[in-house]
Design an enzyme around this catalytic site. Structure first.
Site, PDB file in Angstrom:
ATOM      1  N   ASP A 168       9.196   2.918   0.139  1.00  0.00           N
ATOM      2  CA  ASP A 168       8.115   3.557   0.868  1.00  0.00           C
ATOM      3  C   ASP A 168       8.311   3.223   2.342  1.00  0.00           C
ATOM      4  O   ASP A 168       7.952   2.152   2.807  1.00  0.00           O
ATOM      5  CB  ASP A 168       6.761   3.048   0.352  1.00  0.00           C
ATOM      6  CG  ASP A 168       5.594   3.619   1.144  1.00  0.00           C
ATOM      7  OD1 ASP A 168       5.846   4.288   2.172  1.00  0.00           O
ATOM      8  OD2 ASP A 168       4.442   3.381   0.749  1.00  0.00           O
ATOM      9  N   TYR A 216       0.850  -1.187   0.000  1.00  0.00           N
ATOM     10  CA  TYR A 216       0.000   0.000   0.000  1.00  0.00           C
ATOM     11  C   TYR A 216       0.886   1.236   0.000  1.00  0.00           C
ATOM     12  O   TYR A 216       1.831   1.324   0.790  1.00  0.00           O
ATOM     13  CB  TYR A 216      -0.889  -0.009   1.246  1.00  0.00           C
ATOM     14  CG  TYR A 216      -1.835   1.169   1.350  1.00  0.00           C
ATOM     15  CD1 TYR A 216      -2.867   1.332   0.432  1.00  0.00           C
ATOM     16  CD2 TYR A 216      -1.693   2.114   2.366  1.00  0.00           C
ATOM     17  CE1 TYR A 216      -3.743   2.401   0.529  1.00  0.00           C
ATOM     18  CE2 TYR A 216      -2.574   3.183   2.475  1.00  0.00           C
ATOM     19  CZ  TYR A 216      -3.594   3.328   1.550  1.00  0.00           C
ATOM     20  OH  TYR A 216      -4.456   4.397   1.658  1.00  0.00           O
ATOM     21  N   LYS A 275       3.612   8.916   9.033  1.00  0.00           N
ATOM     22  CA  LYS A 275       3.459   8.305  10.361  1.00  0.00           C
ATOM     23  C   LYS A 275       4.443   8.848  11.410  1.00  0.00           C
ATOM     24  O   LYS A 275       4.279   9.981  11.829  1.00  0.00           O
ATOM     25  CB  LYS A 275       3.467   6.779  10.222  1.00  0.00           C
ATOM     26  CG  LYS A 275       2.305   6.350   9.289  1.00  0.00           C
ATOM     27  CD  LYS A 275       1.993   4.896   9.188  1.00  0.00           C
ATOM     28  CE  LYS A 275       0.678   4.727   8.433  1.00  0.00           C
ATOM     29  NZ  LYS A 275       0.727   3.987   7.211  1.00  0.00           N
TER      30      LYS A 275
HETATM   31  C1  LIG Z   1       0.079   4.479   5.831  1.00  0.00           C
HETATM   32  C2  LIG Z   1       0.847   4.233   4.626  1.00  0.00           C
HETATM   33  C3  LIG Z   1       0.786   5.083   3.509  1.00  0.00           C
HETATM   34  C4  LIG Z   1      -0.215   6.199   3.406  1.00  0.00           C
HETATM   35  O1  LIG Z   1      -0.045   7.182   4.343  1.00  0.00           O
HETATM   36  P1  LIG Z   1      -1.271   8.168   4.699  1.00  0.00           P
HETATM   37  O2  LIG Z   1      -0.691   9.134   5.653  1.00  0.00           O
HETATM   38  O3  LIG Z   1      -2.349   7.293   5.260  1.00  0.00           O
HETATM   39  O4  LIG Z   1      -1.701   8.808   3.432  1.00  0.00           O
HETATM   40  C5  LIG Z   1       1.661   4.867   2.473  1.00  0.00           C
HETATM   41  N1  LIG Z   1       2.547   3.867   2.504  1.00  0.00           N
HETATM   42  C6  LIG Z   1       2.631   3.017   3.545  1.00  0.00           C
HETATM   43  C7  LIG Z   1       3.665   1.943   3.542  1.00  0.00           C
HETATM   44  C8  LIG Z   1       1.780   3.161   4.625  1.00  0.00           C
HETATM   45  O5  LIG Z   1       1.843   2.291   5.633  1.00  0.00           O
END
Ligand SMILES: *Cc1c(COP(=O)(O)O)cnc(C)c1O
Length: 425
Positions: A239, A144, A267
């Site tokens: 990511d 994701y 995060k």
């Molecule tokens: C949470 C998450 C996102 C998206 O971040 P948001 O602040 O919810 O837009 C993207 N990549 C990873 C790996 C994530 O865990």
């Protein structure tokens, strides 16, 4: 435990907000029942609208690595708020946070702040495309990267949970530029790079995946991926929205010993306020406006409150990196405890763990990619989730999510959690 007021609040919310929530996974659709409405939180504990105390294993999905309402972060936000909340002009604290982040993370010279992980990943891909002059990207099934169009192709967690891996509203034109490979399967990547030679701008990956449960890359896979990208002139995007400042001060790059070309954050970097970021070497970052031609902007980007929370959080983590070891030890303790309980129950299960990320899968085969994660028995997961919730343990309400331990959790809390598991099955 009783969740009566939560249910009433949920019913009211559903009249005014689609599905009653502002992010789908919160609605409990994968596990059934009504979500818990939280009133306040401190340290490792959530206090809900019915007066229940819950031990929290999601920590706002990762950001609150030192626990809720952590004093140094809280005080930084309060002090800053008194001086004005947004200016749309440069402030010194943006440089302070940038300088600190660049000093902690390997292999980056410059960083740009945005407001979410979604924005960070979306912008990182635009930058990769602008820099390379190529259109296509490769992503992995079950990973994701936020909800921007290019990534809603077999995205993990929320998107999978709701059975809409390819969301309506994403155009064919966008979808065709996103190629899909399988995690831990280098051959699936090579097949794509061979078939699309010279057309791929970037490969984006969760270096330790957390959106199909916690999945660890094999050394062969992640090293092979780096070599392949270098050989084919493809930018490797890590990511690290989940892993950044969670697996250690230098995130997954440092933990795995692999250099990425572009890294995204979210995060933890915001300390619980909305912050995302993307970073790279000078050569790549100089393509970004206003220095270069790739456009990216934000009215609230670099917001002083968000920067102050992020700065307080990273300062804290940087000054006592042993916290990452403490977190990993706690996670190992939970892992061992769960192992001991589940082994005696005769239920097929797998536990995956890396640092302070851990997930339980109800399947008898190792979980190494999206397909093996999807084989988990969701009925067993529901029983497990609600059985724990009824005893005041708040786990992620989906089998496709990693748990995020926070350092406020005591060994007493962990043992209480392990004891709760004994009573579930
Ligand atoms: C949470 C998450 C996102 C998206 O971040 P948001 O602040 O919810 O837009 C993207 N990549 C990873 C790996 C994530 O865990």
């Amino acid at each position: 435990m009783i969740y009566k007021r939560s249910s009433a609040l949920f019913n009211e919310a559903k009249q005014y907000i689609p599905g009653g929530v502002n992010s789908p996974v919160r609605a409990f659709k994968a596990v059934g029942g009504d979500p818990v409405f939280v009133k306040e939180a401190k340290g490792a504990y959530l206090y809900d609208e019915d007066g229940n105390e819950l031990i929290d294993y999601i920590a706002s999905w990762g950001p609150l690595i030192l626990g809720h309402a952590y004093e140094p972060v809280l005080n930084a936000i309060i002090d800053k708020a008194k001086k004005g909340t947004s200016f749309g002009m440069p402030t010194e604290i943006e440089t302070d946070l940038a300088k600190l982040a660049v000093s902690m993370v390997p292999n980056i010279d410059k960083i740009r702040f945005v407001n979410s992980g979604t924005e960070a990943c979306m912008s990182a891909v635009r930058l990769a495309r602008g820099y390379s002059g190529k259109d296509k990207i490769i992503k992995f099934a079950g990973c994701y990267h936020g909800h921007s169009d290019s990534f809603l192709i077999q995205a993990g967690s929320g998107a999978v949970t709701f059975g809409s891996p390819n969301s309506p509203g994403v155009t064919q034109g966008t979808a065709k530029d996103t190629l899909l490979a399988n995690y831990n399967d280098l051959e699936s990547v090579k097949a794509l790079t061979t078939a699309n030679k010279g057309e791929i701008a970037a490969i984006i990956i969760e270096p330790v995946a957390g959106n199909m449960g916690c999945i660890i890359p094999t050394e062969e896979f992640i090293t092979g991926l780096r070599e392949l990208c270098t050989k084919e002139g493809i930018l490797l995007i890590f990511d690290e929205v989940m892993t950044g400042f969670r697996l250690g001060t230098g995130g997954a790059q440092e933990a795995l010993g692999i250099d990425a070309d572009i890294v995204t954050f979210g995060k933890v970097i915001g300390g619980g306020l909305p912050v995302g970021a993307f970073a790279a070497r000078n050569e790549i970052m100089s393509y970004l406006a206003p220095e270069g031609p790739v456009y990216q902007a934000g009215t609230l980007s670099g917001n002083p409150l968000a920067m102050s929370a992020g700065l307080a959080m990273l300062t804290e983590l940087n000054s006592r990196p042993e916290v990452f070891e403490s977190l990993a030890d706690k996670t190992e303790h939970l892992h061992e405890g769960f192992d001991n309980v589940l082994r005696t129950k005769g239920i097929p299960y797998q536990i995956n763990r890396y640092g302070s990320m851990i997930s339980v899968h109800f399947t008898d085969a190792p979980v190494v990619d999206f397909a093996s994660s999807a084989k988990g028995n969701n009925e067993t997961f529901k029983t497990y989730f609600h059985g724990m919730l009824n005893q005041g343990i708040y786990l992620p309400p989906s089998a496709f999510e990693s748990y995020f331990l926070n350092d406020a959790l005591s060994y007493g809390d962990l043992d209480k959690t392990i004891d709760a598991l004994k009573k579930v099955f």
